[in-house]
Design an enzyme around this catalytic site. Structure first.
Site, PDB file in Angstrom:
ATOM      1  CE  LYS A 100       5.366  -8.755  -6.384  1.00 36.75           C
ATOM      2  NZ  LYS A 100       5.939  -8.395  -7.687  1.00 36.75           N
ATOM      3  CG  ASP A 153       5.460 -11.195 -10.426  1.00 36.83           C
ATOM      4  OD1 ASP A 153       4.483 -10.714 -11.038  1.00 36.83           O
ATOM      5  OD2 ASP A 153       5.833 -10.787  -9.311  1.00 36.83           O
TER       6      ASP A 153
END
Ligand code: ATR
Length: 288
Positions: A71, A107
């Site tokens: 990520k 997220d």
């Protein structure tokens, strides 16, 4: 599902990737919308990440999710990163816009949507206690900051990490009051009596137990949330429920971040209930 010459490909890059629930919930949503897309898992070794990202362009893949451990590392290989992803310092969604690769992070927005829709909690003006100062905590703090909360206490085992995070965000969101605290403040009446929301964003799993918060010292309306989604009621949430507090599990965050990613790739609104229901059999407690 009918694969044709026109089927568009999306997927997820991770290492390992086999435990990911995203293929299941994304394909359920795509089928429900009747879209000619397929969502596939790709196990990408860290040393192959750059080549795999180039492969998105070469193969005309419409977009991918990015998961652990890629990520943060993926950012240098992208053409553009949204303001939100750059604030969080990680990307969980890549959009292939006519060959231009754009990094998003869904997220934090997923967490905020879950807070609003599942928890009935409006962040604006609220006082929040975030436990943890790692990658997950960072995403949640960014989401809360962008939604105009009033106070963020960051309680972390390593106080220095909490302090660094609080300083960084203080400089970006001057109207919000950030402070870093030790884990002992999870029993401090002065802190706890002020909070509207307590979030466990540590990676403490079942083995290590859960952060030890004295929930009875929080106001009765306080919402308690955990980003872990299995079990649905973690030991942390169970303790909050025993003290009579409302709780919010991590499943909503998983589902909403996926729904937002799908909207980025297809411009279609995913049905979150279809995505959530597709996961139910996989989240049931294991029978021993
Ligand atoms: P993630 O990406 O899941 O956030 P991370 O970046 O490794 O993972 O962060 C893990 C977080 O959980 C940190 O806040 C960590 O505290 P430290 O900064 O002190 O390491 C916290 N954490 C993990 N295990 C813990 C434990 N046993 N007790 C208290 N905090 C713990």
């Amino acid at each position: 599902m009918k694969i044709t010459g026109e089927t568009k490909v999306i997927g997820i890059f991770g290492y390992p990737v086999r435990h990911s629930l995203s293929p299941l919930m994304q394909n359920a949503a795509l089928m429900d919308l009747g879209l000619n897309y397929i969502y596939l898992p790709f196990e990408v070794r860290p040393e192959q990440l750059e080549t795999a990202i180039k492969g998105i362009r070469a193969l005309g893949i419409s977009g991918v999710n990015i998961t652990i451990p890629h990520k943060e590392k993926v950012i240098p290989f992208l053409d553009e990163v949204t303001e939100e992803a750059s604030l969080i310092g990680s990307v969980n969604t890549i959009e292939n816009k006519n060959g231009k690769l754009i990094g998003h992070n869904t997220d934090s927005m997923g967490y905020i949507r879950s807070l609003r829709e599942d928890g009935g909690f409006e962040p604006r003006g609220k006082n929040i206690l975030v436990i943890g100062a790692g990658g997950a905590a960072r995403g949640i703090i960014a989401g809360l900051s962008m939604n105009d909360v009033s106070v963020i206490f960051i309680a972390n085992r390593t106080v220095e990490k909490g302090k660094a995070l609080a300083e960084e965000f203080k400089n970006k969101f001057r109207q919000i009051n950030f402070s870093a605290l030790p884990l002992s403040s999870l029993k401090d009446p002065e802190i706890l009596s002020q909070v509207d929301l307590v979030v466990n964003a540590t990676s403490m799993g079942l083995e290590e137990g859960a952060p030890d918060v004295e929930f009875s010292l929080t106001p009765p309306h306080t919402l308690v949330s955990d980003i872990i989604y299995k079990p649905a009621v973690t030991p942390f949430l169970k303790k909050a429920q025993d003290a009579g507090r409302k709780t919010l599990g991590g499943l909503g965050m998983l589902v909403y971040q996926g729904a937002i990613s799908l909207e980025i790739w297809t411009s279609q609104k995913a049905k979150v209930e279809v995505m959530r229901n597709s996961l139910t059999p996989f989240l049931a407690p294991c029978k021993s």
